[in-house]
Design a protein around this motif. Structure first.
Motif, mmCIF file in Angstrom:
data_model
loop_
_atom_site.group_PDB
_atom_site.id
_atom_site.type_symbol
_atom_site.label_atom_id
_atom_site.label_comp_id
_atom_site.label_asym_id
_atom_site.label_seq_id
_atom_site.Cartn_x
_atom_site.Cartn_y
_atom_site.Cartn_z
ATOM 1 N N LEU A 352 0.828 -1.215 0.000
ATOM 2 C CA LEU A 352 0.000 0.000 0.000
ATOM 3 C C LEU A 352 0.857 1.257 0.000
ATOM 4 O O LEU A 352 0.440 2.294 -0.523
ATOM 5 C CB LEU A 352 -0.925 -0.004 1.213
ATOM 6 N N ARG A 353 2.047 1.185 0.608
ATOM 7 C CA ARG A 353 2.921 2.371 0.620
ATOM 8 C C ARG A 353 3.476 2.705 -0.760
ATOM 9 O O ARG A 353 3.993 3.807 -0.959
ATOM 10 C CB ARG A 353 4.069 2.153 1.604
ATOM 11 N N THR A 354 3.417 1.772 -1.682
ATOM 12 C CA THR A 354 3.841 2.096 -3.052
ATOM 13 C C THR A 354 2.922 3.131 -3.699
ATOM 14 O O THR A 354 3.346 3.850 -4.604
ATOM 15 C CB THR A 354 3.863 0.821 -3.910
ATOM 16 N N PHE A 355 1.656 3.220 -3.246
ATOM 17 C CA PHE A 355 0.730 4.219 -3.795
ATOM 18 C C PHE A 355 1.172 5.649 -3.479
ATOM 19 O O PHE A 355 0.718 6.588 -4.147
ATOM 20 C CB PHE A 355 -0.678 3.995 -3.241
ATOM 21 N N LEU A 356 2.023 5.831 -2.465
ATOM 22 C CA LEU A 356 2.472 7.177 -2.111
ATOM 23 C C LEU A 356 3.382 7.778 -3.176
ATOM 24 O O LEU A 356 3.610 8.989 -3.175
ATOM 25 C CB LEU A 356 3.214 7.148 -0.769
ATOM 26 N N ASN A 357 3.926 6.958 -4.068
ATOM 27 C CA ASN A 357 4.819 7.444 -5.123
ATOM 28 C C ASN A 357 4.100 7.706 -6.441
ATOM 29 O O ASN A 357 4.756 7.968 -7.449
ATOM 30 C CB ASN A 357 5.932 6.413 -5.357
ATOM 31 N N LEU A 358 2.776 7.652 -6.438
ATOM 32 C CA LEU A 358 2.024 7.928 -7.656
ATOM 33 C C LEU A 358 2.086 9.410 -8.009
ATOM 34 O O LEU A 358 2.049 10.279 -7.130
ATOM 35 C CB LEU A 358 0.566 7.499 -7.473
ATOM 36 N N ASN A 359 2.158 9.654 -9.290
ATOM 37 C CA ASN A 359 2.191 11.029 -9.800
ATOM 38 C C ASN A 359 0.796 11.375 -10.318
ATOM 39 O O ASN A 359 0.430 11.043 -11.443
ATOM 40 C CB ASN A 359 3.233 11.136 -10.914
ATOM 41 N N LEU A 360 -0.009 12.037 -9.462
ATOM 42 C CA LEU A 360 -1.409 12.335 -9.794
ATOM 43 C C LEU A 360 -1.655 13.844 -9.820
ATOM 44 O O LEU A 360 -2.582 14.349 -9.196
ATOM 45 C CB LEU A 360 -2.333 11.658 -8.774
ATOM 46 N N LYS A 361 -0.818 14.562 -10.540
ATOM 47 C CA LYS A 361 -0.947 16.022 -10.572
ATOM 48 C C LYS A 361 -2.163 16.476 -11.374
ATOM 49 O O LYS A 361 -2.758 17.516 -11.071
ATOM 50 C CB LYS A 361 0.322 16.630 -11.174
ATOM 51 N N GLU A 362 -2.515 15.725 -12.394
ATOM 52 C CA GLU A 362 -3.614 16.133 -13.271
ATOM 53 C C GLU A 362 -4.961 15.538 -12.853
ATOM 54 O O GLU A 362 -5.939 15.660 -13.585
ATOM 55 C CB GLU A 362 -3.310 15.713 -14.714
ATOM 56 N N ALA A 363 -5.012 14.861 -11.724
ATOM 57 C CA ALA A 363 -6.271 14.231 -11.310
ATOM 58 C C ALA A 363 -7.273 15.285 -10.851
ATOM 59 O O ALA A 363 -6.905 16.348 -10.341
ATOM 60 C CB ALA A 363 -6.009 13.236 -10.186
ATOM 61 N N LYS A 364 -8.528 14.961 -10.984
ATOM 62 C CA LYS A 364 -9.620 15.849 -10.572
ATOM 63 C C LYS A 364 -10.465 15.141 -9.521
ATOM 64 O O LYS A 364 -10.802 13.962 -9.676
ATOM 65 C CB LYS A 364 -10.507 16.214 -11.767
ATOM 66 N N PRO A 365 -10.810 15.847 -8.434
ATOM 67 C CA PRO A 365 -11.648 15.190 -7.431
ATOM 68 C C PRO A 365 -13.055 14.892 -7.913
ATOM 69 O O PRO A 365 -13.701 13.981 -7.451
ATOM 70 C CB PRO A 365 -11.668 16.198 -6.276
ATOM 71 N N GLN A 366 -13.537 15.676 -8.887
ATOM 72 C CA GLN A 366 -14.881 15.451 -9.434
ATOM 73 C C GLN A 366 -14.770 15.220 -10.932
ATOM 74 O O GLN A 366 -14.177 16.016 -11.657
ATOM 75 C CB GLN A 366 -15.785 16.667 -9.185
ATOM 76 N N VAL A 367 -15.298 14.108 -11.369
ATOM 77 C CA VAL A 367 -15.256 13.758 -12.786
ATOM 78 C C VAL A 367 -16.451 14.399 -13.492
ATOM 79 O O VAL A 367 -17.578 14.338 -13.000
ATOM 80 C CB VAL A 367 -15.293 12.225 -12.963
ATOM 81 N N GLU A 368 -16.174 15.029 -14.624
ATOM 82 C CA GLU A 368 -17.247 15.657 -15.390
ATOM 83 C C GLU A 368 -18.127 14.572 -16.026
ATOM 84 O O GLU A 368 -17.641 13.643 -16.664
ATOM 85 C CB GLU A 368 -16.643 16.539 -16.484
ATOM 86 N N LYS A 369 -19.399 14.671 -15.818
ATOM 87 C CA LYS A 369 -20.337 13.689 -16.354
ATOM 88 C C LYS A 369 -20.596 13.960 -17.829
ATOM 89 O O LYS A 369 -20.816 15.097 -18.231
ATOM 90 C CB LYS A 369 -21.648 13.733 -15.577
ATOM 91 N N VAL A 370 -20.552 12.893 -18.591
ATOM 92 C CA VAL A 370 -20.790 12.998 -20.033
ATOM 93 C C VAL A 370 -22.280 12.824 -20.300
ATOM 94 O O VAL A 370 -22.923 11.925 -19.732
ATOM 95 C CB VAL A 370 -19.974 11.928 -20.790
ATOM 96 N N ASP A 371 -22.808 13.676 -21.153
ATOM 97 C CA ASP A 371 -24.226 13.590 -21.512
ATOM 98 C C ASP A 371 -24.404 12.470 -22.544
ATOM 99 O O ASP A 371 -24.106 12.638 -23.743
ATOM 100 C CB ASP A 371 -24.691 14.938 -22.094
#
Length: 721
Positions: A352-371
């Motif tokens: 689980l500590r390997t997840f701390l090295n993820l590079n998630l700079k472009e992630a968004k907390p809210q995903v835009e819903k597609v119509d």
């Protein structure tokens, strides 16, 4: 006694018997005595050899025997064999008859004692044979290494024309040619690894089934296509052989009826195979067969021993740090989460500590819903030709992006957001269940790192869960600080307009500061300083003064029981609080106080401990500290952090943040360097009027101050302490 000695003793007995027979002609009385002695010797010899003799009579026992009988006895003695026969008997199964059981046996071998032993020269011959065979095996291994080196250099120099050498290497790796299997397997595995790391491209090669065979190609294109297909087949075969070695290691280690040497040999070869697979995963994650390789290494990170699990986790960390697009990271996280679900969270904490090295700079907390309805209407309005044309355009665009190695921002955001949702699902389930105590710490570390990406909707649930764990003492001191930092980060990002007062979170943070000691880790200190800066200093306008004064007093108290780098980091954060918060300098004056009451340090609530009624008397103790840097900081704080005069800090030290100060002095403690004071100017000496009454006082004051600066510039002072 050995066989030779027994033979020699019996020959001596025979000689004595012949001598006694010759001397028997002297007289009758002498003959009788000699005969009796010889007969008695003969009888003893008969008893030893278990030979039945029916010629003996009662006269033999009494010693009365005639001369003729003695001659017969001599003849019979001569007929008896001189050497004892040895028999090897094997017992057979008994046979049941009317009279009872009949026990049987049979003679296996018959050996004479006069035969010389045959095993001694055989041992010498076997030793010579072992030395010769070992030297021959070493020579064959050396020839193999030279051949492998030549093949590898030829492949790396011109991979297009020497692709047949790669086939030969893979075939040698599949079928060992020498008897030194471990050394040969290591040599071939690592050699092929180096070759593939140099030769494999950074893009995905199309399989032969995916290419259009009807299209006519140029000669050069066909040659390149053939080279790529051969390279892909060799790489696939190499991965299959490596995984076969790992499976063989797991199978032999699980058996109990196998020797330890075979288990150790298979484990050595298996570890080599795991190393090669980890290197390929972390370096060539954009090439073919990445998912197959990851799917084989993820179970090994959970089921394998410590060394195998550590190697797999290091490979995952390298991949997460190197992946910029996020496609490989997203697929690897998906596999890990799937295995965690199957194992019901029975996984090591390092995974689980390997997840701390993820590079998630472009992630968004809210995903835009597609119509989706709008897209369906447009799709239904198109004709067949328009739909086919749109699909072709999409395929062409994707191929062009792959060929140009173009990183689309939308794709990166999509991969990062998907990865973030998966790891948050794991962290939230661990905290919600609360059964796996070993996984709570990495879950809280991950939440504190990616807390700025958590939605405000989860704040109430997280607050209830974390505060309940803190009250039940299920969390350690570091875990409490991680939880506090996570909640404050969520509030700082999206809940500033809501005006929520997290009083309970401040109470847990205030109580956790008192647990700092001399044995606290640097990471723990870094988290404390980050929490003080982020939760108090940045929100000084929204926090009441009594709460800030309580935290200042608690930080000053804790600085007495921490190591030098921790003390200096806390004093630096204390300096920033006193300089930025108005009214906090009241704690520097012991005579002044606000309101009434007595300071109660044992109360866990910072708002009701009456911190305004006390003073920072700890700084007076730190002023007499053995470390000159701590002395300087304490004197600087007692003078209300003035920028002028003798209590001024050096420029290089004053510009550092609390975390930088702590890391800098922890580096000094190991490397023993004080370069930051070399460029600092010494404070000017005060000029006093020449007066006979005060000359001694002035000289004494100046020498004390000069001595402090000499100690600060002298590095050997720290080693002596």
């Amino acid at each position: 006694m050995s066989i030779k000695k027994k033979v020699f003793a019996k020959q001596q007995k025979g000689k004595k018997f012949n001598k006694s027979a010759v001397t028997s002609k002297k007289s009758k009385s002498e003959k009788k005595t000699h005969k009796n002695v010889n007969i008695n010797k003969y009888k003893k010899h008969k008893v030893e050899n278990n030979v039945e003799d029916n010629t003996a009579s009662d006269s033999d026992i009494n010693g009365e025997m005639s001369f003729d009988s003695s001659d017969d006895a001599e003849e019979e003695y001569e007929r008896v064999p001189r050497f004892k026969k040895c028999f090897k008997v094997r017992n057979l199964l008994p046979v049941k008859t009317k009279k009872g059981f009949v026990y049987r046996s049979e003679v296996i071998e018959e050996e004479n004692e006069n035969e010389t032993p045959k095993f001694a020269p055989e041992e010498a011959e076997t030793k010579k044979d072992l030395v010769q065979t070992y030297s021959m095996q070493r020579q064959s291994l050396g020839d193999l290494k030279c051949k492998v080196a030549l093949l590898c250099t030829s492949i790396i120099e011109e991979p297009d024309s020497n692709i047949a050498a790669l086939k030969e290497l893979v075939q040698m790796f599949e079928i060992p040619t020498t008897k030194m299997i471990i050394s040969e397997t290591k040599t071939l595995a690592f050699s092929l690894l180096r070759v593939f790391l140099d030769v494999l491209p950074g893009y995905r090669i199309r399989m032969q089934e995916e290419t259009d065979t009807k299209v006519k190609l140029k000669k050069e294109t066909r040659k390149l296509l053939g080279y790529e297909q051969t390279l892909l087949k060799c790489y696939k075969k190499y991965l299959e052989l490596l995984y076969g070695l790992v499976q063989d290691m797991k199978h032999k280690l699980s058996l109990n009826n196998i020797t330890r040497t075979k288990q150790q040999a298979s484990s050595k070869i298996g570890i080599v195979a795991v190393k090669c697979m980890c290197e390929l995963l972390s370096a060539k994650f954009t090439f073919n067969h990445f998912k197959d390789l990851a799917g084989k290494l993820v179970p090994l990170a959970i089921d394998g021993d410590e060394t195998v699990s550590e190697m797999c986790c290091k490979a995952f960390i390298k991949l997460f740090r190197a992946d910029k697009l996020g496609d490989a990271s997203e697929s690897l996280v998906k596999l890990i989460v799937h295995v965690i679900k199957e194992r019901k969270f029975n996984v090591p904490a390092d995974l689980l500590r390997t997840f701390l090295n993820l590079n998630l700079k472009e992630a968004k907390p809210q995903v835009e819903k597609v119509d989706m309805e709008k897209g369906r209407k447009e799709w239904c309005a198109m004709s067949r030709t328009q739909r086919r044309a749109k699909k072709r355009i999409k395929n062409l665009e994707s191929e062009l992006k792959e060929a140009q190695a173009y990183e689309c921002v939308e794709n990166v955001r999509k991969f990062h957001t998907s990865t973030l949702n998966k790891i948050f699902w794991v962290f939230f389930h661990i905290l919600k269940d609360g059964d796996k105590l070993s996984l709570i710490s990495p879950a809280l570390e991950g939440l504190s790192k990616f807390a700025y990406l958590i939605n405000l909707e989860f704040f109430d649930d997280l607050n209830d869960v974390l505060c309940g764990m803190m009250e039940k003492d299920l969390l350690s001191d570091v875990d409490k600080l991680h939880g506090v930092y996570t909640l404050f980060t969520i509030l700082a990002g999206q809940a500033e307009s809501l005006h929520i007062d997290p009083h309970q979170i401040f109470c847990h943070m205030y109580q956790g500061l008192l647990n700092l000691s001399h044995f606290t880790d640097i990471k723990h200190f870094e988290l404390v300083l980050k929490s003080l800066e982020f939760n108090i200093l940045r929100k000084k306008k929204k926090i009441p003064l009594n709460r800030i004064l309580a935290f200042i007093k608690r930080v000053g108290t804790v600085s007495l029981q921490t190591p030098i780098h921790g003390t200096l980091g806390l004093l630096c954060s204390l300096r920033s609080l006193i300089m930025d918060v108005k009214g906090s300098d009241i704690l520097l004056d012991p005579e002044s106080s606000i309101g009434s009451g007595v300071f109660l340090p044992e109360i866990g609530d910072p708002d009701h401990c009456n911190a305004q009624s006390t003073a920072l008397w700890e700084l007076h103790l730190l002023k007499n500290h053995y470390n000159p840097a701590v002395k300087l900081y304490a004197a600087h704080l007692l003078h209300n952090c003035s920028n002028q005069g003798r209590s001024n800090l050096p420029d290089k030290l004053a510009k550092l943040t609390p975390i930088e100060t702590m890391k800098f002095f922890s580096y000094i403690a190991t490397e023993n360097k004080m370069e930051f004071l070399n460029d600092a100017e010494k404070p000017p000496k005060k000029k006093f009027k020449k007066d006979s009454n005060i000359t001694e006082i002035c000289d004494e004051y100046n020498t004390d101050f000069e001595l402090d600066w000499e100690i600060l510039n002298d590095v050997e002072f720290f080693t002596n302490v």
